[in-house]
Scaffold this motif. Structure first.
Motif, PDB file in Angstrom:
ATOM      1  N   PHE A 198       0.651  -1.254   0.004  1.00  0.00           N
ATOM      2  CA  PHE A 198      -0.029   0.022   0.103  1.00  0.00           C
ATOM      3  C   PHE A 198       0.825   1.091  -0.057  1.00  0.00           C
ATOM      4  O   PHE A 198       0.487   2.233  -0.705  1.00  0.00           O
ATOM      5  CB  PHE A 198      -0.865   0.142   1.389  1.00  0.00           C
ATOM      6  CG  PHE A 198      -1.724   1.226   1.262  1.00  0.00           C
ATOM      7  CD1 PHE A 198      -2.771   1.629   0.350  1.00  0.00           C
ATOM      8  CD2 PHE A 198      -1.280   2.374   2.284  1.00  0.00           C
ATOM      9  CE1 PHE A 198      -3.786   2.736   0.508  1.00  0.00           C
ATOM     10  CE2 PHE A 198      -2.216   3.499   2.254  1.00  0.00           C
ATOM     11  CZ  PHE A 198      -3.328   3.463   1.451  1.00  0.00           C
ATOM     12  N   THR A 199       1.898   1.314   1.093  1.00  0.00           N
ATOM     13  CA  THR A 199       2.958   2.425   0.922  1.00  0.00           C
ATOM     14  C   THR A 199       3.297   2.651  -0.501  1.00  0.00           C
ATOM     15  O   THR A 199       3.515   3.865  -1.095  1.00  0.00           O
ATOM     16  CB  THR A 199       3.898   2.157   2.175  1.00  0.00           C
ATOM     17  OG1 THR A 199       3.198   1.789   3.262  1.00  0.00           O
ATOM     18  CG2 THR A 199       4.765   3.403   2.032  1.00  0.00           C
ATOM     19  N   GLU A 200       3.838   1.864  -1.184  1.00  0.00           N
ATOM     20  CA  GLU A 200       4.434   1.957  -2.407  1.00  0.00           C
ATOM     21  C   GLU A 200       3.516   2.447  -3.507  1.00  0.00           C
ATOM     22  O   GLU A 200       3.862   3.423  -4.274  1.00  0.00           O
ATOM     23  CB  GLU A 200       5.183   0.704  -2.986  1.00  0.00           C
ATOM     24  CG  GLU A 200       6.424   0.232  -2.226  1.00  0.00           C
ATOM     25  CD  GLU A 200       7.542   1.437  -2.261  1.00  0.00           C
ATOM     26  OE1 GLU A 200       7.531   1.978  -3.335  1.00  0.00           O
ATOM     27  OE2 GLU A 200       8.422   1.440  -1.373  1.00  0.00           O
ATOM     28  N   LYS A 201       2.292   1.781  -3.392  1.00  0.00           N
ATOM     29  CA  LYS A 201       1.416   2.342  -4.473  1.00  0.00           C
ATOM     30  C   LYS A 201       1.003   3.779  -4.283  1.00  0.00           C
ATOM     31  O   LYS A 201       0.826   4.676  -5.110  1.00  0.00           O
ATOM     32  CB  LYS A 201      -0.001   1.259  -4.119  1.00  0.00           C
ATOM     33  CG  LYS A 201       0.372   0.121  -4.875  1.00  0.00           C
ATOM     34  CD  LYS A 201      -1.183  -0.669  -4.902  1.00  0.00           C
ATOM     35  CE  LYS A 201      -0.976  -2.066  -5.645  1.00  0.00           C
ATOM     36  NZ  LYS A 201      -2.231  -2.729  -5.525  1.00  0.00           N
ATOM     37  N   ALA A 202       0.650   3.905  -2.831  1.00  0.00           N
ATOM     38  CA  ALA A 202       0.374   5.259  -2.375  1.00  0.00           C
ATOM     39  C   ALA A 202       1.452   6.345  -3.155  1.00  0.00           C
ATOM     40  O   ALA A 202       1.191   7.549  -3.341  1.00  0.00           O
ATOM     41  CB  ALA A 202       0.192   5.578  -0.915  1.00  0.00           C
TER      42      ALA A 202
END
Length: 60
Positions: free
Chosen positions: A4-8
């Motif tokens: 999720f962090t990378e996508k955000a």
């Protein structure tokens, strides 16, 4: 970092890159347009990394 962090981070970089490109084009500033394009590509790569991490269960 997780999926999720990378996508955000990727989405944020893509948006910022698109904004820089638009301002660069509007002001005829080739350097700013190029920076925006590079930042957009970085965001796309981060988004892809997040998808891969999701598929592999955050093992990378």
């Amino acid at each position: 970092m997780g999926e999720f962090t990378e996508k955000a981070k990727g989405i944020a970089n893509e948006a910022a890159g698109n904004a820089k490109q638009a301002v660069g084009k509007a002001t005829d500033n080739e350097r700013l347009r190029a920076e925006g394009e590079a930042q957009e590509r970085k965001g796309e790569a981060q988004n892809l990394k997040g998808k891969v991490q999701g598929a592999l269960g955050d093992k990378i």
